[in-house]
Design an enzyme around this catalytic site. Sequence first.
Site, PDB file in Angstrom:
ATOM      1  N   ASN A 147       0.702  -1.325  -0.073  1.00 45.29           N
ATOM      2  CA  ASN A 147       0.119  -0.026   0.011  1.00 45.29           C
ATOM      3  C   ASN A 147       0.778   1.275   0.138  1.00 45.29           C
ATOM      4  O   ASN A 147       0.278   2.181  -0.425  1.00 45.29           O
ATOM      5  CB  ASN A 147      -0.876  -0.059   1.251  1.00 45.29           C
ATOM      6  N   SER A 195     -10.862  -5.093  -0.963  1.00 46.08           N
ATOM      7  CA  SER A 195     -11.700  -4.032  -0.333  1.00 46.08           C
ATOM      8  C   SER A 195     -12.326  -3.081  -1.222  1.00 46.08           C
ATOM      9  O   SER A 195     -11.616  -2.472  -1.954  1.00 46.08           O
ATOM     10  CB  SER A 195     -10.833  -3.490   0.634  1.00 46.08           C
ATOM     11  N   CYS A 322       3.001   9.351  13.100  1.00 45.90           N
ATOM     12  CA  CYS A 322       2.970  10.260  14.176  1.00 45.90           C
ATOM     13  C   CYS A 322       2.616   9.740  15.490  1.00 45.90           C
ATOM     14  O   CYS A 322       1.326   9.462  15.792  1.00 45.90           O
ATOM     15  CB  CYS A 322       2.328  11.664  13.970  1.00 45.90           C
TER      16      CYS A 322
HETATM   17  N1  PLP Z   1      -4.260  -4.339   3.270  1.00 44.19           N
HETATM   18  C1  PLP Z   1      -3.794  -3.468   2.590  1.00 44.19           C
HETATM   19  C2  PLP Z   1      -2.613  -3.825   1.845  1.00 44.19           C
HETATM   20  C3  PLP Z   1      -4.233  -2.280   2.698  1.00 44.19           C
HETATM   21  O1  PLP Z   1      -3.854  -0.995   2.139  1.00 44.19           O
HETATM   22  C4  PLP Z   1      -5.553  -1.987   3.642  1.00 44.19           C
HETATM   23  C5  PLP Z   1      -6.074  -0.813   3.804  1.00 44.19           C
HETATM   24  O2  PLP Z   1      -5.371   0.304   3.918  1.00 44.19           O
HETATM   25  C6  PLP Z   1      -6.051  -3.193   4.166  1.00 44.19           C
HETATM   26  C7  PLP Z   1      -5.491  -4.354   4.070  1.00 44.19           C
HETATM   27  C8  PLP Z   1      -7.167  -3.037   5.173  1.00 44.19           C
HETATM   28  O3  PLP Z   1      -8.523  -2.744   4.346  1.00 44.19           O
HETATM   29  P1  PLP Z   1      -9.612  -2.245   4.977  1.00 44.19           P
HETATM   30  O4  PLP Z   1      -9.515  -0.698   5.319  1.00 44.19           O
HETATM   31  O5  PLP Z   1     -10.883  -2.211   3.987  1.00 44.19           O
HETATM   32  O6  PLP Z   1      -9.993  -2.729   6.362  1.00 44.19           O
END
Ligand code: PLP
Length: 389
Positions: A147, A195, A322
């Site tokens: 992410n 998601s 932070c």
């Molecule tokens: N996994 C990854 C790689 C993510 O970027 C995120 C969200 O930031 C999640 C899991 C969690 O997803 P959700 O916000 O739908 O619970």
Amino acid sequence: MIYLDNNATTQVHPEVAKAMGPFLSNEYGNPSTGYDLGRRSNEAVKEARNQVAEFLNSDTEEIVFTSCGTESDNTAIFSAITAMPEKRHIVTTSIEHSAVIAFAKAVMPGLEITELPVNEEGIISLEDLKDAIRKDTALVTIMWANNETGVCQPIEEASLITKESGSLFHTDAVNAAGKIPIDLSAGNIDFLSISGHKFHAPKGIGALYVRKGAPYKPLLIGGGQEEGKRAGTEAVAQIVALGKAAVLATERLNDQGQEKLSQMRDALEQNLIKGIKGTHRNGSSRFRLPNTSHLSFDDVDAGDLLILANDKGLCIASGSACSTGKREPSRIMKAMGHTDERALSSIRLSVSSMNTDQEIEESSKIIIECVEKIRSLRSDGPVIFSSDK
Ligand code: PLP
């Protein structure tokens, strides 16, 4: 406002909002009921399940709707470990989202966890994976795309190695889905998390792909919804939204969606590399999502940059968290072997199909101006900016 934080969340697409609208007003039936109002909800859920299955090139009965990516990740780990109680080891990576790592550590007592390191490009070694898998390895869980950096892992090869070893394979594709094609027809992946809010559906809806025949134990137990795989009355409106977002994402990917994203991302990156001396790209430039750029600027605190950019109406992200007033360097950057200084000067820019070329040009100018301002003030000694918004 210009929004360049599409790995954090995305704007709900107007067609998605339109599709879910009736299920937030007149079409409020419970899909488990037998009268027409409920049956229409049930049909809508079925259609969405087909749409998500098609998006992932999988079968309809392999899709389980969940409340979010976190629940999908938690469920996959819980399921693999409880379905095979004799196996107490899992393999993961040092760069997973906390929905994977924190859950495994906190909730599954007695579990042994091997975290695979990544190289400076942010990529695991397949040799390390082979060495890490043991007879008692229940699950290998490796994220598809990070992410923060957008770096993609060799999921096809990793899932094949895992399959041959007899362990189960899960991938967190939460930040990959909608940006690159996902095709599960090879059958080497047992669980995959997505998601909705990462590809223009609202927050509060996710899905877990569970390969037909994969050992499965539900995390949520109650009513028999989702064929007993996830109890709880279906969030019909959100499920319909996820289905529609999946259809739109498939259309975009079939219509050069990846190229369109990478053109915008590359233009932004080139503008910044040209316009700001001491700009460094973090992570593999070859194996990464088409929408993500992760950059560090020498002598710039990313937190200051975020605040100044925000004041000019630009939303961007830094990987640093932070805590207690002190910015902590991103654990992903640290795992890639970067110094605290480089980590603390890094930002993430993530575009979506809802951005425009004009926004890219404007945001480049804003970032260049902000960096110049921070550097000029820093030459007079350290400064901490605080937002006036
Ligand atoms: N996994 C990854 C790689 C993510 O970027 C995120 C969200 O930031 C999640 C899991 C969690 O997803 P959700 O916000 O739908 O619970």
